[in-house]
Design a protein around this motif. Structure first.
Motif, PDB file in Angstrom:
ATOM      1  N   ARG A  39      -3.645  -0.446  14.796  1.00 47.93           N
ATOM      2  CA  ARG A  39      -2.827   0.372  13.907  1.00 47.93           C
ATOM      3  C   ARG A  39      -1.442   0.649  14.478  1.00 47.93           C
ATOM      4  O   ARG A  39      -0.594   1.219  13.816  1.00 47.93           O
TER       5      ARG A  39
ATOM      6  N   GLU B 232       0.880  -1.175   0.000  1.00 48.36           N
ATOM      7  CA  GLU B 232       0.000   0.000   0.000  1.00 48.36           C
ATOM      8  C   GLU B 232       0.913   1.219   0.000  1.00 48.36           C
ATOM      9  O   GLU B 232       1.650   1.424   0.950  1.00 48.36           O
TER      10      GLU B 232
ATOM     11  N   GLU C 118       0.742  -8.180   7.898  1.00 45.64           N
ATOM     12  CA  GLU C 118       0.933  -6.861   7.317  1.00 45.64           C
ATOM     13  C   GLU C 118       2.137  -6.222   8.004  1.00 45.64           C
ATOM     14  O   GLU C 118       2.068  -5.878   9.180  1.00 45.64           O
TER      15      GLU C 118
ATOM     16  N   ASN D  91       1.721  -6.209   2.768  1.00 50.75           N
ATOM     17  CA  ASN D  91       0.853  -7.349   3.088  1.00 50.75           C
ATOM     18  C   ASN D  91       1.490  -8.580   2.482  1.00 50.75           C
ATOM     19  O   ASN D  91       1.750  -8.622   1.274  1.00 50.75           O
TER      20      ASN D  91
END
Ligand code: ADP
Ligand code: MG
Length: 730
Positions: A461, A215, A473, A344
């Motif tokens: 997070r 990402e 991740e 990921n």
């Protein structure tokens, strides 16, 4: 008045979104048109050649010279039909980013003319002059040759008028000088080791792929404003700038409506990506103002990584068409979020099983738990090394700040998985495994694991390495990084760990245990052993720092010292056992990392010094002199008390400015001294440490006083675009 700044603000505000058109109605009609793969291969190559090439792409078999010649001829024809005139070997030097040197297809035809020529030899191997790429001392300057060779598992593509051939880059003596060689080796190592483990459960497994879905976060800044900020231009981040009164407090940017100029950029970027076969899927506003994200559908790791590198270069180009500059730096602006690149990651078999997703049967779930636990062991053993793999001068601003993963690697599992592991740890083998004649066997506790894990795993997070239902991740990777840095270490560590796992299981089985008993027993042992790496709490808290240290996790925050982990005995052994990197290559890498660190800080120190002394101080002094002038005039006239009071206020401001200027001048002088001293150090490691310990600390002081001046000095005189302009004009 500061003309450049205001002129650029004016221009930026007047810019309109470009009108971008899709190449065709449906993505499927133009997806991959610039890539030499699939239908293009079949059209331009004979079926025999095509088959051989497909085999190479699939199984990594070497290409014979004859086949290579035919592939080159077909590829050249396709590229020329696409309008290409040049070709380049496209590789990934240790500087980060990619490198290319273009050669035209032309050769003398021997009769005074030219023909278009591209042989198999040129396709397969080239000898770029490598003397200017960092090698960490592997390459003597008298032997500057390096070789680049086609990685046939990643397809060639055309950008503009150049055929780009993804290649590895090695030294004359065979050591890797890039990210691709060790990545390919790491992927092969994890394939081999994982297949052996899978075969405990399913003998039909022949191949395990590593998958990566990145990402990419980034900022966009108007090009004119960017050009008026020498710090952004030269270092990729703002070295000064007072926080904007409004930034991300209202959380009104995240997932908000995408601004029109940005939307045009995103569409344009997506069209270009699709043409290049990059399967981008997601786009949205990120947390900070002017911060955005793009993410693809995950792919095999090597290809995914090539695609990420290609994306970063396409982004830069497309941004310019839209009068933006894209910032890939991890922390372009103080006081608001920085940018990362979540990696990921998962492993999957050629039989279609995601090894990090729970399954339906007891066997599938035992296998799933085995893989999860082995990943935990690998990350636990090499947590310091994993941190080294994502550390850099630029990512250091992000790690440890209260916005991104902390500078301690730990694993988040979520409630469900944690509970399952706890239960396994507390159950003894006999009770856990029930053998029934008809149903095979049952695993009490893990027979049924809810499939919809993904929605159940809470979204922590703050964790740098989180289980997210069907993958891990790795969030600590920096936005500007080559993902391979992280992927090499992760895949190698997991490969090494899986090999050990299989060996332990085999040993127990040789001693009479059933396969399930053996697997269960080793898993149980691993859960206990890897306990310190498992942390589901708040990674930002100070308690965690203390707790992590007591658990023996690596808590080092100095980047040059973090790089020491590359040379630990365990690291060297792990890489040599798996055949991914040898000791010489590791030393070279560490040298390059230290050198790059030093250079980055050195450049920033120079830019900061220049801006402070030649941009900021003169402006502050001019403003101060205006005030002095005014105060003197008030003093010389017989004015009422209220005006005298005003003059007194001015005198206070004048004093404050003097103070700020003095500190700035003194700090810049000291910073320059520290630099000179550090530059005299021979050892790259010691030099990097000196830059970290003695040069870097001046940055904050200088910045603090400049930012104070920004609040005092007449806005019209301030030459550098302010944060509110950089962040809110779009
Ligand atoms: P997030 O909610 O974390 O922001 P995104 O949808 O933005 O999620 O990105 C998730 C990324 O993870 C995508 O690139 C997606 O393709 C990738 N991904 C999904 N499943 C897997 C998997 N099994 N292995 C690797 N990557 C995966
Ligand atoms: Mg994510």
């Amino acid at each position: 008045m500061s003309t450049l700044r205001f002129q650029m603000v004016g221009e930026a505000i007047r810019r309109k979104a470009l009108d971008v058109k899709a190449p065709a109605n449906h993505v499927s009609e133009y997806y991959g048109i610039n890539v030499f793969s699939g239908d293009k291969m079949r059209k331009y190559l004979s079926s025999k050649v095509c088959e051989a090439l497909e085999e190479t792409m699939r199984d990594g078999k070497p290409l014979s010279r004859e086949i290579a010649d035919s592939v080159a001829a077909g590829m050249k024809q396709w590229a020329m039909d696409m309008g290409a005139t040049h070709y380049t070997h496209w590789f990934q030097p240790l500087t980060g980013g990619t490198a290319e040197k273009h050669d035209a297809f032309v050769e003398y035809d021997g009769r005074g003319g030219m023909i278009e020529e591209f042989s198999g030899k040129l396709l397969i191997q080239q000898e770029p002059d490598a003397s200017s790429f960092p090698s960490g001392g592997i390459r003597n300057t008298f032997e500057a040759r390096g070789y680049s060779a086609w990685d046939a598992t990643s397809p060639a593509f055309v950008v503009d008028t150049t055929l780009c051939i993804p290649t590895i880059f090695i030294s004359y003596t065979g050591e890797s000088l890039d990210y691709k060689v060790p990545l390919l080796k790491a992927l092969e190592a994890v394939n081999k080791a994982a297949v052996e483990v899978c075969r405990l459960f399913d003998p039909k497994v022949n191949k395990v792929h590593s998958y990566l879905g990145w990402e990419q976060e980034y900022f966009l800044v108007d090009e004119g404003l960017w050009a008026a900020r020498p710090d952004l231009m030269l270092t990729g981040r703002t070295l000064m700038g007072h926080e904007s009164a409004k930034n991300q407090q209202l959380e009104d940017h995240y997932f908000g409506t995408i601004p029109t100029r940005v939307m045009a950029f995103m569409k344009d970027l997506e069209y270009e990506c699709y043409k290049l076969g990059i399967p981008v899927k997601t786009r949205h506003n990120e947390v900070a103002p002017n911060q955005f994200e793009v993410a693809p559908i995950f792919e095999e790791t090597n290809l995914a990584n090539d695609h990420n590198l290609l994306l970063m270069s396409v982004m830069r180009k497309v941004a310019r068409r839209h009068s933006f500059r894209v910032l890939l730096h991890e922390k372009p602006f103080k006081g608001i979020n920085g940018s990362g690149k979540h990696n990921n990651w998962s492993l999957g078999t050629d039989t279609g099983i995601n090894l990090l997703a729970p399954g339906k049967t007891a066997g599938e779930n035992l296998q799933f738990i085995a893989f999860v636990v082995n990943v935990m062991m690998a990350v636990h053993k090499h947590n310091g090394l994993l941190k080294a793999a994502i550390s850099s001068a630029t990512n250091a601003h992000r790690l440890g700040a209260n916005e991104a993963p902390p500078a301690i690697i730990s694993i988040f599992l979520g409630n469900q998985l944690s509970e399952i592991l706890d239960r396994i740890e507390q159950t003894d083998c006999e009770k856990a495994i029930e053998v029934g004649s008809k149903t095979g066997y049952k695993m009490n506790g893990i027979n049924h694991i809810p499939e919809l894990f993904i929605d159940n795993t809470d979204r922590n997070r703050t964790s740098p390495f989180a289980f997210t239902g069907n993958r891990f991740e790795f969030r600590a990777v920096g936005s500007s990084a080559n993902c391979a840095g992280a992927m090499i270490v992760l895949n190698t560590a997991v490969a090494d760990q899986l090999t050990e796992f299989r060996r332990s299981v085999d040993k127990l089985m040789a001693g009479g245990a059933t396969k399930e008993q053996a697997v269960f027993a080793v898993i149980k042992e691993y859960i206990r052993e890897s306990r310190p790496i498992h942390f589901d709490g708040n990674g930002y808290s100070d308690e965690w720092k203390a707790e992590a240290a007591s658990r023996g996790l690596d808590s080092e925050t100095s980047v040059p010292l973090i790089f020491d982990r590359l040379l630990d005995d365990e690291t060297v052994w792990m890489f040599s056992r798996t055949g991914v990197l040898d000791a010489v290559e590791l030393h070279a890498r560490a040298e390059v990392y230290w050198e790059t660190y030093t250079k980055k800080i050195q450049i920033e120190a120079r830019v900061l010094g220049d801006l402070a002394i030649n941009h900021i101080v003169p402006v502050a002094a001019r403003y101060q002199s205006m005030l002095l002038d005014k105060a003197a005039k008030i003093g010389s006239l017989d004015l009422p008390a209220v005006s005298k009071a005003l003059a007194a206020n001015d005198m206070e401001v004048i004093d404050k400015i003097s103070n700020h200027i003095l500190v700035i001048q003194e700090s810049v002088r000291r910073m320059t001294e520290a630099r000179k001293e550090a530059n005299r150090i021979e050892s790259e490691r010691e030099k990097a440490i000196a830059y970290h310990d003695t040069v870097l600390p001046h940055f904050d002081t200088i910045r603090y006083h400049i930012d104070k001046l920004e609040l005092m000095v007449d806005n019209e005189m301030w030459a550098l675009p302010k944060y509110r302009e950089l962040l809110f004009i779009r």
